[in-house]
Design a protein around this motif. Structure first.
Motif, PDB file in Angstrom:
ATOM      1  N   ALA A 112       0.818  -1.223   0.000  1.00 53.26           N
ATOM      2  CA  ALA A 112       0.000   0.000   0.000  1.00 53.26           C
ATOM      3  C   ALA A 112       0.848   1.268   0.000  1.00 53.26           C
ATOM      4  O   ALA A 112       0.302   2.367   0.055  1.00 53.26           O
ATOM      5  CB  ALA A 112      -0.934   0.009   1.200  1.00 53.26           C
ATOM      6  N   TRP A 113       2.178   1.118  -0.049  1.00 53.25           N
ATOM      7  CA  TRP A 113       3.064   2.276   0.007  1.00 53.25           C
ATOM      8  C   TRP A 113       3.373   2.798  -1.394  1.00 53.25           C
ATOM      9  O   TRP A 113       3.437   2.018  -2.363  1.00 53.25           O
ATOM     10  CB  TRP A 113       4.381   1.927   0.688  1.00 53.25           C
ATOM     11  N   ALA A 114       3.625   4.095  -1.501  1.00 54.03           N
ATOM     12  CA  ALA A 114       4.019   4.666  -2.791  1.00 54.03           C
ATOM     13  C   ALA A 114       5.383   4.117  -3.221  1.00 54.03           C
ATOM     14  O   ALA A 114       5.591   3.793  -4.390  1.00 54.03           O
ATOM     15  CB  ALA A 114       4.070   6.188  -2.686  1.00 54.03           C
ATOM     16  N   ARG A 115       6.300   4.001  -2.266  1.00 58.22           N
ATOM     17  CA  ARG A 115       7.609   3.389  -2.540  1.00 58.22           C
ATOM     18  C   ARG A 115       7.691   2.127  -1.696  1.00 58.22           C
ATOM     19  O   ARG A 115       7.797   2.207  -0.471  1.00 58.22           O
ATOM     20  CB  ARG A 115       8.748   4.354  -2.184  1.00 58.22           C
ATOM     21  N   GLN A 116       7.636   0.977  -2.340  1.00 57.03           N
ATOM     22  CA  GLN A 116       7.418  -0.281  -1.637  1.00 57.03           C
ATOM     23  C   GLN A 116       8.726  -0.940  -1.187  1.00 57.03           C
ATOM     24  O   GLN A 116       8.968  -2.126  -1.417  1.00 57.03           O
ATOM     25  CB  GLN A 116       6.611  -1.230  -2.529  1.00 57.03           C
TER      26      GLN A 116
END
Length: 521
Positions: A112-116
């Motif tokens: 769910a993170w922009a930068r995973q």
């Protein structure tokens, strides 16, 4: 000496056998009578329901109580949206701990993170001031570990699943998990377990299925949970997941040798065993058992008269399990397998052939509708891992129900929160309309289905002579056809994230005993 009889009156009862009933009488732990208020018999005590809804209480068919209590009491990372937020939360908690403490957290989900990219071991060291850190991913099938924790178990570097970054999977994760959780005192464990059971009771849950076993929890943890069963708290039915461990399961007091007996891992950690490679990682995950081992485990269960089962998420893992069932059927016969009601936990990726295997062998599908709400659809974790088509085909509870596969719904808490009405709504509002269920069918899977899964067929309904196990609800969105309204009247708001307010539990009753009352500590 008999307990006082109690009359509950002036309510709305979910009682398909008597839809006009507004009252019920409890005597000696059972429902002695139900019907309209005007016909109610005398009782020692009277509870005025004031229009509240009464339904059978919920059963959560897959939980981990110690982990749930720890998540309720400790470092919850489910709302973090970046590596930086994880590190900030670790630093905040670590600052209040002794230097030799272990920082325990749960729930981060990089999908769910922009930068995973999660924080590495060195960054965790810095954030925790050199303390040991163990942070389980939402699936609990992998974890982030600090350098200090890895140093405490030096042999982990040679164990499958080890990664120098500190993000551990497979067997390596089990090793560090055991080391981290070993830092929790028995007193703390008891506190976590009670906190989890109290939370369950406050949500109208009267029974849970605790899933333990090597790699998940130790024997003392498991038996300690079982010892709390029904002592002013929900009942606990235990499953011990150890291969060829039917005798051990019986010795520990379990009702079955299954639950978290891993045929594979989890989609979130890319360790679920799938037939087509992950789109965002190498390979097809990992299968942990062979068909021969599945067969032998089922034969061992038959020898000891125990229910068996497996954790199986990916379609390749489920195929392995079913081939093992076929091997066991050659020895025992299909009908004996069906009578045992063996279980498969999760059953997330299936096709028509695999579903047919569940039908043939009478397998109970223990499923978690919240998985679809949190990770399904065309833009969440399943789509990233599997592609949109396989994501929308996942968690096929509607297809299983349609062909008569027995369902038992749960949360896998703390993987997803204890939230029974939310789970019912998730089944009603599956991302894939073809997999949606009616509210009545989903509610049955989360109540009567859980009782049937532990061979208690006479439970989970409001009927004369049945155990007095029920919950009383405030229903802010109203009631339709005997059940709370769970979905919005507005078509644009309907779906897995529907804003309709869910029912609130006022009282939970287990075999006539009140185990939760709103406003009473």
């Amino acid at each position: 000496m008999t307990n006082p009889s109690v009359l509950y009156r002036g309510g709305r009862l979910f009682c398909p056998g008597d839809p006009q009933a507004t009252a019920l009488l409890v005597r000696d732990g059972r429902i002695a009578w139900l019907g309209p208020d005007a016909d109610a018999p005398r009782a020692d005590e009277v509870v005025e329901l004031a229009g509240a809804l009464v339904t059978p209480a919920f059963v959560d068919a897959h939980v981990h109580l110690t982990d749930t209590g720890q998540a309720l009491s400790g470092l919850d990372l489910s709302d973090t949206r970046s590596a930086a937020e994880v590190l900030e939360a670790v630093a905040r908690v670590a600052a209040g701990l002794p230097a030799d403490a272990v920082v325990l957290g749960h729930g981060w989900d990089e999908s769910a993170w922009a930068r995973q990219t999660p924080p590495d071991a060195a960054a965790l060291d810095r954030a925790a001031g050199g303390r040991r850190v163990y942070l389980s991913q939402a699936s609990i099938h992998s974890a982030l570990c600090s350098t200090a924790l890895l140093a405490a178990v030096p042999h982990v570097v040679s164990v499958p699943g080890y990664d120098g970054s500190g993000w551990l999977r497979r067997d390596a994760h089990h090793v560090v998990r055991a080391a981290a959780l070993g830092s929790i005192s028995r007193e703390q464990r008891v506190g976590f377990q009670r906190a989890a059971l109290r939370r369950a009771a406050a949500l109208g849950i009267a029974a849970v299925h605790e899933c333990g076993g090597p790699g998940t929890s130790d024997e003392a943890d498991f038996t300690g949970v079982l010892a709390m069963s029904g002592d002013g708290l929900p009942e606990v039915y235990g499953y011990w997941g150890e291969l060829l461990g039917a005798a051990k399961a019986r010795e520990l007091g379990a009702v079955g040798a299954g639950g978290d007996l891993y045929a594979d891992g989890a989609l979130g950690s890319r360790t679920a065993h799938v037939s087509a490679a992950y789109l965002d990682g190498d390979g097809c995950g990992h299968g942990y058992v062979s068909a021969d081992q599945v067969r032998d485990h089922l034969l061992d269960c038959a020898t000891h008269g125990m229910q068996g089962g497996f954790h199986a998420i990916g379609d390749a893992a489920i195929d392995t399990v079913l081939r093992g069932f076929a091997g066991a059927a050659e020895v025992l016969g299909v009908e004996r397998l069906r009578a045992a009601r063996h279980r498969v936990e999760h059953a997330e990726l299936m096709n028509k052939r695999l579903i047919a295997g569940f039908v043939e062998y009478g397998i109970v599908a223990s499923m978690q509708p919240a998985f679809d709400r949190l990770w399904g659809g065309d833009a969440q974790m399943y789509a990233q891992r599997l592609g949109v088509q396989r994501s929308l085909e996942s968690n096929p509870m509607g297809a299983l129900h349609a062909v008569g596969v027995p369902l038992a719904f749960g949360s896998d808490s703390p993987v997803t929160p204890l939230d029974p009405w939310g789970s019912v709504r998730a089944a009603v509002s599956h991302f894939n309309p073809a997999q949606r269920m009616s509210a009545r069918a989903a509610f049955a899977a989360h109540t009567r289905g859980g009782w049937r899964a532990v061979h208690r067929d006479g439970e989970g309904a409001l009927a004369p002579g049945a155990p007095a196990t029920f919950a009383v609800w405030r229903t802010p969105a109203g009631v339709v056809n005997g059940l709370p309204v769970l979905v919005s009247e507005l078509p644009e708001e309907r779906g897995p994230h529907d804003p309709t307010p869910l029912p609130v539990c006022r009282r939970t009753v287990l075999r006539g005993n009140v185990i939760y009352e709103e406003g009473v500590a």
